[in-house]
Design a protein around this motif. Structure first.
Motif, PDB file in Angstrom:
ATOM      1  N   LEU A 107       2.670   2.044   4.883  1.00 52.68           N
ATOM      2  CA  LEU A 107       1.659   2.791   4.152  1.00 52.68           C
ATOM      3  C   LEU A 107       1.634   2.403   2.675  1.00 52.68           C
ATOM      4  O   LEU A 107       0.580   2.422   2.039  1.00 52.68           O
ATOM      5  CB  LEU A 107       1.916   4.295   4.306  1.00 52.68           C
ATOM      6  CG  LEU A 107       1.553   4.872   5.687  1.00 52.68           C
ATOM      7  CD1 LEU A 107       2.061   6.291   5.825  1.00 52.68           C
ATOM      8  CD2 LEU A 107       0.052   4.816   5.917  1.00 52.68           C
ATOM      9  N   TRP A 158      -0.459  -0.643   2.466  1.00 49.49           N
ATOM     10  CA  TRP A 158      -1.875  -0.300   2.602  1.00 49.49           C
ATOM     11  C   TRP A 158      -2.425   0.264   1.301  1.00 49.49           C
ATOM     12  O   TRP A 158      -3.523  -0.096   0.875  1.00 49.49           O
ATOM     13  CB  TRP A 158      -2.061   0.696   3.744  1.00 49.49           C
ATOM     14  CG  TRP A 158      -3.458   1.227   3.856  1.00 49.49           C
ATOM     15  CD1 TRP A 158      -3.916   2.426   3.415  1.00 49.49           C
ATOM     16  CD2 TRP A 158      -4.591   0.557   4.429  1.00 49.49           C
ATOM     17  NE1 TRP A 158      -5.263   2.565   3.685  1.00 49.49           N
ATOM     18  CE2 TRP A 158      -5.701   1.431   4.310  1.00 49.49           C
ATOM     19  CE3 TRP A 158      -4.770  -0.683   5.043  1.00 49.49           C
ATOM     20  CZ2 TRP A 158      -6.969   1.094   4.786  1.00 49.49           C
ATOM     21  CZ3 TRP A 158      -6.031  -1.019   5.509  1.00 49.49           C
ATOM     22  CH2 TRP A 158      -7.115  -0.143   5.379  1.00 49.49           C
ATOM     23  N   ARG A 159      -1.690   1.152   0.667  1.00 49.05           N
ATOM     24  CA  ARG A 159      -2.206   1.780  -0.541  1.00 49.05           C
ATOM     25  C   ARG A 159      -2.424   0.752  -1.646  1.00 49.05           C
ATOM     26  O   ARG A 159      -3.444   0.802  -2.345  1.00 49.05           O
ATOM     27  CB  ARG A 159      -1.246   2.874  -1.033  1.00 49.05           C
ATOM     28  CG  ARG A 159      -1.756   3.564  -2.277  1.00 49.05           C
ATOM     29  CD  ARG A 159      -0.923   4.763  -2.637  1.00 49.05           C
ATOM     30  NE  ARG A 159      -1.418   5.380  -3.861  1.00 49.05           N
ATOM     31  CZ  ARG A 159      -0.948   6.488  -4.393  1.00 49.05           C
ATOM     32  NH1 ARG A 159       0.073   7.105  -3.810  1.00 49.05           N
ATOM     33  NH2 ARG A 159      -1.441   6.989  -5.494  1.00 49.05           N
ATOM     34  N   PRO A 214      -9.389   1.387   8.099  1.00 47.66           N
ATOM     35  CA  PRO A 214      -8.739   0.601   9.150  1.00 47.66           C
ATOM     36  C   PRO A 214      -9.654   0.581  10.364  1.00 47.66           C
ATOM     37  O   PRO A 214     -10.339   1.570  10.653  1.00 47.66           O
ATOM     38  CB  PRO A 214      -7.462   1.401   9.427  1.00 47.66           C
ATOM     39  CG  PRO A 214      -7.821   2.815   9.087  1.00 47.66           C
ATOM     40  CD  PRO A 214      -8.778   2.721   7.922  1.00 47.66           C
ATOM     41  N   GLU A 248      -3.629   5.479   6.784  1.00 45.86           N
ATOM     42  CA  GLU A 248      -4.537   4.483   6.214  1.00 45.86           C
ATOM     43  C   GLU A 248      -5.926   5.062   6.025  1.00 45.86           C
ATOM     44  O   GLU A 248      -6.574   4.858   4.988  1.00 45.86           O
ATOM     45  CB  GLU A 248      -4.586   3.258   7.137  1.00 45.86           C
ATOM     46  CG  GLU A 248      -3.297   2.450   7.163  1.00 45.86           C
ATOM     47  CD  GLU A 248      -3.283   1.404   8.261  1.00 45.86           C
ATOM     48  OE1 GLU A 248      -2.493   0.453   8.158  1.00 45.86           O
ATOM     49  OE2 GLU A 248      -4.058   1.536   9.243  1.00 45.86           O
ATOM     50  N   ALA A 251       0.767  -1.305   0.000  1.00 45.29           N
ATOM     51  CA  ALA A 251       0.000   0.000   0.000  1.00 45.29           C
ATOM     52  C   ALA A 251       0.761   1.295   0.000  1.00 45.29           C
ATOM     53  O   ALA A 251       1.780   1.227  -0.044  1.00 45.29           O
ATOM     54  CB  ALA A 251      -1.093   0.051   0.924  1.00 45.29           C
ATOM     55  N   THR A 286      -6.307  -4.529  10.554  1.00 46.40           N
ATOM     56  CA  THR A 286      -4.935  -4.406  10.069  1.00 46.40           C
ATOM     57  C   THR A 286      -3.972  -5.190  10.956  1.00 46.40           C
ATOM     58  O   THR A 286      -4.274  -5.477  12.116  1.00 46.40           O
ATOM     59  CB  THR A 286      -4.522  -2.929  10.034  1.00 46.40           C
ATOM     60  OG1 THR A 286      -4.662  -2.374  11.352  1.00 46.40           O
ATOM     61  CG2 THR A 286      -5.403  -2.144   9.061  1.00 46.40           C
ATOM     62  N   GLN A 296      -6.408  -7.608   6.499  1.00 47.39           N
ATOM     63  CA  GLN A 296      -5.449  -7.073   5.532  1.00 47.39           C
ATOM     64  C   GLN A 296      -4.403  -8.124   5.215  1.00 47.39           C
ATOM     65  O   GLN A 296      -3.560  -8.459   6.030  1.00 47.39           O
ATOM     66  CB  GLN A 296      -4.763  -5.813   6.065  1.00 47.39           C
ATOM     67  CG  GLN A 296      -3.823  -5.192   5.026  1.00 47.39           C
ATOM     68  CD  GLN A 296      -3.026  -4.026   5.568  1.00 47.39           C
ATOM     69  OE1 GLN A 296      -3.316  -3.512   6.639  1.00 47.39           O
ATOM     70  NE2 GLN A 296      -2.010  -3.609   4.833  1.00 47.39           N
ATOM     71  N   GLU A 348      -2.309   4.678  11.256  1.00 44.69           N
ATOM     72  CA  GLU A 348      -3.769   4.639  11.117  1.00 44.69           C
ATOM     73  C   GLU A 348      -4.304   5.914  10.473  1.00 44.69           C
ATOM     74  O   GLU A 348      -5.265   5.862   9.700  1.00 44.69           O
ATOM     75  CB  GLU A 348      -4.425   4.403  12.476  1.00 44.69           C
ATOM     76  CG  GLU A 348      -4.251   2.977  12.978  1.00 44.69           C
ATOM     77  CD  GLU A 348      -5.018   2.692  14.238  1.00 44.69           C
ATOM     78  OE1 GLU A 348      -5.411   1.524  14.439  1.00 44.69           O
ATOM     79  OE2 GLU A 348      -5.232   3.610  15.053  1.00 44.69           O
TER      80      GLU A 348
END
Length: 364
Positions: free
Chosen positions: A162, A165-166, A182, A211, A20, A148, A115, A208
Motif C-alpha cells: 500500500l 501504491w500511495r 486499480p 488502493e 505507495a 496492478t 503500475q 485492492e
C-alpha cells in the motif's frame, strides 16, 4: 498483470522500484438504495462526460470522426487512452494528432496504465515515460485505470504494497491525474468469490480496497460475455454487483470496462481481425450486461468501451463506424443512449440517472 489472462502488459518495464501508503481496509456499510431519476435531478440533467471509447483494437480509426458523429454529439463521450494504443498512434504522430482533434472539447480523457515506479510520472520526456508518451503529445488525462502487479498480497506485505501504491498515486496527481483506480475483479478461478460482500470483507482483497480508497476510484475488468457466461466461477456475478455498490457507497469513481471477449485466433495462433470475427456478440452482450446491472441497482459512475482483446491498432473496422454492430463506437453509442449512470451526492448518497439526458438536457 493480466486480469483475465488477457489484459495487456505495457510497453514499458519497471526500471525503478514502484513506490505507495498504507491505509486501513474499509468495509462496506449498509446503505439505502440510491434514488433513481431520469432527468429531474440537477445532477442527471447535466451529466457531462461519463463514457469513454478507445482501447487497442482499431484505435487509429478514431481519427475518422465523421464515422461516429452521433456518439460525439451526445456530449457524454471522451477518449480512452490505453497506453499501448497511444504509443502505437505516435508512429507517425499525425495519427494521434488527428484523434486528439476529433475529441477536442470532450474533456481530458481517461488513461490506462501499468503500475511501475512513481517516477514514471516525474521523469522528464527524455526517459520515454509518462511525460514523453502523454504530456509531450498533448494528452492530459485526469483519470487513470491501473493494471496492478497483484490483486492480493500476504498480510505481512500489505503495508509495504500500500505504501508503494500511495507514492505512485501521489506522483500521478502531480501530473494532473485526480483519481487512480486499480483494475479489479476476481477473474482468476482461485480468487475468492462465494458469499455476501466478499470484496468488502475478505482479507484477500485488502490490497485492492486500500488502493481504491486512496486513489478515490476503482475500475472493473468485466467483459460482458465473460460475465454473462459465469465469469470465473460460482459467486462471480454477485461479487461484481456488490463490489460496484461498495465503490459507490464509498464515494469512489466506479468505472466499468466493457470489452469483447474472447477474441478468436487463426490456425497459426495469431489473432483474427475484426472482420474475421464472425461470431462477435459484443453489442448484444453489452445490452444484456447493462440490463442485469440495472436490475441489481449496481450502476457504475462511468462506462469505458475498451477493446483490448484486439491488439491491432490499425484494425479500423473494429472501432468504426458507429452504425456497424459490435464496433467500439457502436457499443459506445448504445451505452450513451440507454445505459444508466450513478452520480454521487453529499454524504455518499447517490442517484442513478437513467436513461441519460443528452447534452441539451433532452431525453434520448
Amino acid at each position: 498483470m493480466p486480469k483475465i489472462c488477457v489484459r495487456h502488459s505495457f510497453w514499458h518495464l519497471a526500471l525503478f522500484a514502484a513506490i505507495a501508503v498504507a491505509i486501513p481496509a474499509a468495509y462496506a456499510a449498509p446503505q439505502d438504495s440510491p434514488a433513481v431519476d431520469s432527468a429531474g435531478n440537477t445532477a442527471c440533467a447535466s451529466l457531462g462526460v461519463y463514457i469513454f471509447v478507445g482501447g487497442t483494437g482499431g484505435f487509429d480509426g478514431l481519427e475518422n470522426g465523421d464515422q461516429f458523429t452521433e456518439l460525439l454529439q451526445t456530449g457524454h463521450v471522451g477518449l480512452y487512452e490505453h497506453n499501448n494504443a497511444i504509443v502505437a498512434a505516435e508512429h507517425p504522430p499525425s495519427i494521434l494528432q488527428a484523434i486528439e482533434s476529433v475529441f477536442t472539447g470532450t474533456g481530458p480523457g481517461q488513461a490506462e496504465l501499468g503500475q511501475v515506479g512513481a517516477n514514471y510520472f516525474t521523469l522528464p520526456p527524455s526517459y520515454g515515460y509518462y511525460q514523453a508518451v502523454y504530456i509531450q503529445n498533448g494528452l492530459h488525462p485526469t483519470e487513470a485505470n491501473v493494471n496492478t502487479p497483484s490483486d492480493s498480497v500476504p498480510p505481512k506485505q500489505l503495508q509495504k504494497a500500500l505504501k508503494l501504491w500511495r507514492e505512485y498515486v501521489d506522483a500521478a496527481r502531480t501530473a494532473g491525474i485526480a483519481t487512480v483506480a486499480p483494475v479489479a475483479g476476481p477473474n482468476g478461478r482461485n480468487e475468492p468469490k462465494l458469499g455476501d460482500h466478499v470484496f468488502a470483507t475478505n482479507p484477500y482483497y485488502a490490497l485492492e480496497r486500500g488502493e481504491a480508497l486512496y486513489g478515490r476510484a476503482i475500475a472493473f475488468d468485466v467483459p460482458p460475455n465473460f460475465f454473462l457466461t459465469g465469469g470465473s466461477g460460482p459467486g462471480y456475478q454477485k461479487f461484481i454487483v456488490q463490489a460496484i455498490q461498495w465503490g459507490n457507497e464509498h464515494g469512489l469513481r466506479t468505472t466499468m470496462l466493457l470489452s469483447p471477449f474472447p477474441w478468436p485466433t487463426n490456425a497459426k495462433g495469431k489473432l483474427d481481425y475484426f472482420r474475421q470475427f464472425t461470431t462477435n456478440t459484443f453489442s448484444a452482450d453489452t445490452q444484456a450486461f447493462v440490463s442485469y446491472l440495472s436490475q441489481q441497482q449496481a450502476i457504475p459512475s462511468e462506462w469505458s468501451v475498451d477493446n483490448y482483446e484486439d491488439t491491432y491498432p490499425h484494425d479500423t473496422p473494429a472501432v468504426v463506424p458507429e452504425t456497424v454492430e459490435n464496433t467500439t463506437t457502436a457499443v459506445g453509442l448504445w451505452v450513451a443512449a440507454n445505459a444508466p449512470v450513478y452520480v454521487n451526492g453529499p454524504h455518499n448518497r447517490g442517484v442513478i440517472c437513467g436513461p441519460p439526458a443528452s447534452s441539451d438536457g433532452s431525453q434520448r
